[in-house]
Write a protein that holds these residues in place. Structure first.
Motif, PDB file in Angstrom:
ATOM      1  N   ASN A  85      41.288  44.240  34.515  1.00  0.00           N
ATOM      2  CA  ASN A  85      42.369  43.864  35.420  1.00  0.00           C
ATOM      3  C   ASN A  85      42.269  44.626  36.737  1.00  0.00           C
ATOM      4  N   VAL A  86      41.924  45.910  36.645  1.00  0.00           N
ATOM      5  CA  VAL A  86      41.729  46.694  37.871  1.00  0.00           C
ATOM      6  C   VAL A  86      40.688  46.016  38.744  1.00  0.00           C
ATOM      7  N   LYS A 143      30.005  48.853  38.698  1.00  0.00           N
ATOM      8  CA  LYS A 143      30.990  49.937  38.770  1.00  0.00           C
ATOM      9  C   LYS A 143      31.874  50.000  37.530  1.00  0.00           C
ATOM     10  N   ILE A 144      32.090  48.877  36.883  1.00  0.00           N
ATOM     11  CA  ILE A 144      33.012  48.868  35.747  1.00  0.00           C
ATOM     12  C   ILE A 144      32.256  48.695  34.429  1.00  0.00           C
ATOM     13  N   PRO A 172      29.033  51.520  33.573  1.00  0.00           N
ATOM     14  CA  PRO A 172      29.460  52.871  33.166  1.00  0.00           C
ATOM     15  C   PRO A 172      30.273  52.843  31.889  1.00  0.00           C
ATOM     16  N   SER A 173      31.085  51.796  31.748  1.00  0.00           N
ATOM     17  CA  SER A 173      31.947  51.723  30.577  1.00  0.00           C
ATOM     18  C   SER A 173      31.136  51.549  29.300  1.00  0.00           C
ATOM     19  N   LEU A 185      36.700  42.738  42.959  1.00  0.00           N
ATOM     20  CA  LEU A 185      35.315  43.188  43.000  1.00  0.00           C
ATOM     21  C   LEU A 185      34.407  41.981  42.805  1.00  0.00           C
ATOM     22  N   ASP A 237      42.361  46.534  30.567  1.00  0.00           N
ATOM     23  CA  ASP A 237      42.986  47.191  31.712  1.00  0.00           C
ATOM     24  C   ASP A 237      42.004  47.385  32.853  1.00  0.00           C
ATOM     25  N   LEU A 238      40.799  47.856  32.490  1.00  0.00           N
ATOM     26  CA  LEU A 238      39.804  48.095  33.530  1.00  0.00           C
ATOM     27  C   LEU A 238      39.358  46.774  34.147  1.00  0.00           C
ATOM     28  N   LYS A 240      39.858  42.924  38.754  1.00  0.00           N
ATOM     29  CA  LYS A 240      40.368  41.655  39.301  1.00  0.00           C
ATOM     30  C   LYS A 240      41.284  41.909  40.487  1.00  0.00           C
TER      31      LYS A 240
END
Lengths: 284, 334
Positions: B229-230, B244-245, B248-249, B236, B226-227, B232
């Motif tokens: 996809n965000v 950013k993704i 941190p994840s 970014l 999901d993240l 995409k």
């Protein structure tokens, strides 16, 4: 005749599986005008999400394709913002920062720092999240998370807003609140929206047209129902409205008579199949 | 939560008990929290005492808790004595130099360094510096490597066998190779680092790289779809996506790896120092063993306890950092 805002032509898609290609969609044709609110409804596994993902650009259609404002869709982009089913907020960022990430990306160089801040706050205000905008997703309820997800999508100023069962994971009361909020926002912004839903009431209440899909595999559009109800709509007044109930029963008839489904994962929906029509077969 | 607080945590009931600031209703549970570990420690000490007294070695009876207590006292006394000596040495030197200058302002002054033997506490310091240097270098290599591996399925399948092969290698196997390479490559008339230090540090690095590499790559590879996809939908860039993704994840997993790595680093260090003769705790143990006096076993046992306790503290510090950076506050970390 003017060209439609968004047009799906002959869309079909096959997924490779170890046992050979699986055909999920076939020959999906749909024209959507600017400002229309479209619901996609159908049983689970019928490829509703696949249609949405093709419009979003997350999947590539095997044949046919989507054209938005005269341009073919072949990759994801913020002009087709998606509201995901399970909110998909970055858990380490606050509500504000989640929206900020999108705004910074979309309006870099177009808005000043102050304008961006105003725009972020404006969108959070639209979804009634001003009071909790500096909270992180794990500090707010499911409904609030989904509100932030909607704010993030709206903040991208999309030409089409794609919503993948946005209220599916919420309880009935919260869902009703969010539906009202969404109608309120729509009355102001008049976005073009494609929303996937399981919920017949939700579809009739919110949509201008309801697109009903046949069961997969090789699912396609079964019927399209135009919902001609005055806006603003109120769920209370509509409850006794004959037209509303007519639309509702149309959708129910399509889902439970014409597209009966044997679903082993959901015993409640289990229906004994007597006449075996070709598009009702389950995937082995 | 700050570091001091986390280190204190296991001792919290004790601290509260001594301060007398316990509310009545919690007294029962606090007594339990104090009494249970207390009983555990006491039973251990008793078994140790009884067991130790039955083991006769060529250096005398195996040290029990009493012997260790005495030797710990001796080590502290040794340290204090040497520090006094050092202070006295510098004072004498200063006085001498001052006199010289009085007679002849142009006189050349020699400042000699105090050349005392390293005490137990100096050795603890050396060990900590060595382990942290090795660990930091390992981190600088392992985290970016893990990210790159995690992002690419191809790279992962290419490198995984290599990583899995090197992961279980003992420091004792690396050390001879490291020693030879360092003495061949690090040739300098005025070396900034002691070779023994470099050998130990590099060995530590080689052994503690792997948990961080593996955990980071798993963390990066398991960023939720999901993240992604965000990311995409927002288009970014690769760099922003990672920053950013992805990062941190995977921070919780990275820190899990770092914590494992530091634990291994500390364990490996003692063996490495022993063989490389780096003046740290490993060398202390080895020297005492070679020394073979009647005090040696007691001193080694003291070192064992100190090594264990420092390892415990290091782990607590990492745990604090892990908790501080973890965004998933519901996850139980212990």
């Amino acid at each position: 005749m003017s060209k439609p805002h968004l047009e799906l032509t002959g869309v079909g898609i096959e997924f490779p599986t170890p046992t050979g290609p699986f055909r999920a969609l076939t020959d999906v044709n749909l024209k959507i005008e600017k400002g229309e609110f479209i619901s996609l409804i159908g049983h689970s596994g019928c490829g509703k999400s696949t249609v949405l993902n093709i419009v979003a650009g997350l999947y590539q259609a095997t044949e046919g394709g989507a054209i938005l404002d005269g341009k073919e869709v072949n990759e994801p982009g913020p002009e087709r913002a998606v509201v995901f089913q399970n909110h998909s907020l970055l858990p380490w960022l606050t509500a504000y920062e989640n929206v900020e990430l999108a705004v910074k990306q979309v309006f870099r160089g177009k808005k000043s720092r102050v304008e961006m801040k105003e725009w972020i706050e404006h969108n959070l205000h639209l979804v009634h999240m001003d009071h909790a905008m500096h909270k992180r997703p794990d500090e707010i309820s499911g409904g609030m998370k989904q509100r932030v997800g909607i704010a993030r999508a709206l903040a991208m100023q999309p030409s089409v807003l794609l919503m993948d069962e946005p209220f599916g994971a919420l309880d009935a009361l919260t869902r009703a609140h969010l539906q009202d909020s969404l109608m309120e926002i729509q009355s102001v912004l008049n976005n073009t929206v494609i929303m996937i839903t399981h919920d017949v009431d939700e579809a009739v209440l919110l949509s201008d047209r309801i697109v009903m899909m046949t069961n997969g595999p090789a699912a396609t559009i079964g019927e399209v129902l135009t919902v001609d109800l005055e806006r603003p709509r109120s769920r209370l007044e509509l409850a006794d409205d004959a037209k509303y109930n007519h639309y509702r029963s149309e959708v129910l008839k399509f889902l439970y008579e014409k597209q009966k489904k044997v679903d082993t994962s959901q015993p409640k929906l289990k229906v004994v199949e007597e006449d075996d029509s070709s598009d009702e077969k389950e995937v082995a | 939560m700050n570091i001091a607080a986390t280190i204190q945590k296991p001792f919290e009931p004790w601290i509260k008990l001594f301060k007398g600031e316990l509310p009545k209703q919690t007294i029962a549970s606090t007594i339990k929290a104090i009494v249970t570990p207390m009983i555990g420690i006491l039973v251990f000490l008793m078994l140790w005492e009884v067991g130790a007294s039955r083991v006769e070695t060529s250096l005398g009876t195996f040290p029990g808790p009493k012997e260790v207590y005495v030797q710990a006292g001796n080590l502290v006394a040794d340290h204090n004595r040497l520090r006094e000596k050092e202070a006295a040495f510098y004072q004498r030197q200063e006085e001498r130099n001052a006199k010289k200058l009085e007679k002849n302002p142009d006189a050349e002054i020699k400042i000699r360094k105090f050349n005392g033997k390293a005490t137990f506490f100096d050795q603890i310091g050396t060990s900590l510096i060595t382990v942290m240097s090795g660990f930091i270098i390992a981190t600088i290599i392992a985290v970016p490597l893990g990210i790159v591996i995690g992002l690419s399925r191809t790279l992962n399948s290419a490198l995984n066998p290599v990583i899995q092969t090197f992961k279980p290698v003992s420091p004792l196997a690396w050390l001879p190779l490291v020693t030879m390479v360092v003495s061949a490559v690090y040739v300098s008339d005025d070396p900034m680092f002691d070779k023994a230090f470099l050998n130990s540090m590099i060995t530590v690095t080689l052994c503690c790289l792997w948990p961080t590499v593996l955990n980071t790559s798993v963390g990066v590879a398991s960023v939720s779809q999901d993240l992604q996809n965000v990311s995409k939908v927002l288009r970014l860039s690769w760099f922003t996506h990672v920053l950013k993704i992805v990062l941190p994840s995977s921070v919780p997993m990275i820190f899990t790896g770092l914590r494992l790595s530091l634990g291994i680093a500390w364990m490996v260090l003692i063996a490495a120092e022993m063989l490389a003769q780096n003046p740290g705790l490993g060398k202390f143990v080895w020297d005492e063993f070679q020394n073979g006096s009647s005090d040696s076993l007691g001193r080694i046992m003291t070192a064992v306890l100190v090594i264990g306790f420092i390892g415990f503290l290091l782990d607590r510090i990492m745990l604090t950092m892990q908790k501080a950076v973890s965004w998933d506050k519901n996850a139980e970390i212990r």
